[in-house]
Design an enzyme around this catalytic site. Structure first.
Site, mmCIF file in Angstrom:
data_model
loop_
_atom_site.group_PDB
_atom_site.id
_atom_site.type_symbol
_atom_site.label_atom_id
_atom_site.label_comp_id
_atom_site.label_asym_id
_atom_site.label_seq_id
_atom_site.Cartn_x
_atom_site.Cartn_y
_atom_site.Cartn_z
ATOM 1 C CD GLU A 1 59.740 -24.109 -75.277
ATOM 2 O OE1 GLU A 1 59.093 -25.361 -75.080
ATOM 3 O OE2 GLU A 1 60.300 -23.627 -74.468
ATOM 4 C CB CYS B 1 55.782 -25.045 -69.992
ATOM 5 S SG CYS B 1 56.143 -23.090 -70.400
ATOM 6 C CB CYS C 1 56.600 -21.941 -73.982
ATOM 7 S SG CYS C 1 57.981 -21.545 -72.753
#
Length: 160
Positions: free
Chosen positions: A81, A107, A110
């Site tokens: 990402e 996560c 990100c």
């Protein structure tokens, strides 16, 4: 009339193809930013350009016994990402209002970046245990959807 692959499956299959470029020895992740059914940027997880890859020198996190999902700052690589965001920025492409297809749920690190970039919808395939990321997406009004499908593999694709 021939059946056509639905758009979400089409883009998620491309996301899996992008993940094949990953240089992470622990998990291959791919991400694709899409707007109006057009790909804006792609990314996979791995070390920054011009630096040694974990596949070449080993995984620092593994050497230190750090479990998955913890201590992200102790890693040579960027997440898929993050690389989508960087690629879009380097090429002057706005991803505000775009959708993100990702092989794995983002996560929290990100998630924060994707929220600030203006990503409005995230499609993912594999879950990732990060309750704070999911909470922040909800608070920011970013819709997140898990896709259930079987990724096509190159060997499975029809050839002429």
């Amino acid at each position: 009339m021939q059946n056509r692959l639905p758009w979400p499956d089409y883009f998620m299959n491309i996301t899996y193809m992008v993940s094949e470029r990953s240089t992470c020895s622990r998990r291959k992740v791919g991400a694709v930013a899409v707007k109006d059914k057009r790909i804006l940027a792609t990314g996979y997880n791995g070390a920054p350009a011009g630096t040694p890859h974990c596949l070449e020198i080993g995984c620092l996190r593994q050497q230190l016994g750090i479990p998955s999902g913890q201590r992200h700052e102790i890693c040579r690589g960027l997440h898929a990402e993050q690389n989508v965001i960087v690629q879009a920025a380097v090429h002057g492409v706005s991803i505000a209002g775009a959708e993100l297809y990702c092989t794995t749920h983002p996560c929290v690190q990100c998630a924060k970046m994707l929220i600030n970039c203006g990503i409005r919808h995230i499609f993912f395939h594999q879950d990732y245990p990060d309750d704070l990321a999911a909470q922040m997406f909800r608070e920011a009004g970013v819709s997140v959807e898990r896709l259930s499908f079987s990724p096509m593999r190159i060997k499975d694709a029809p050839h002429d």
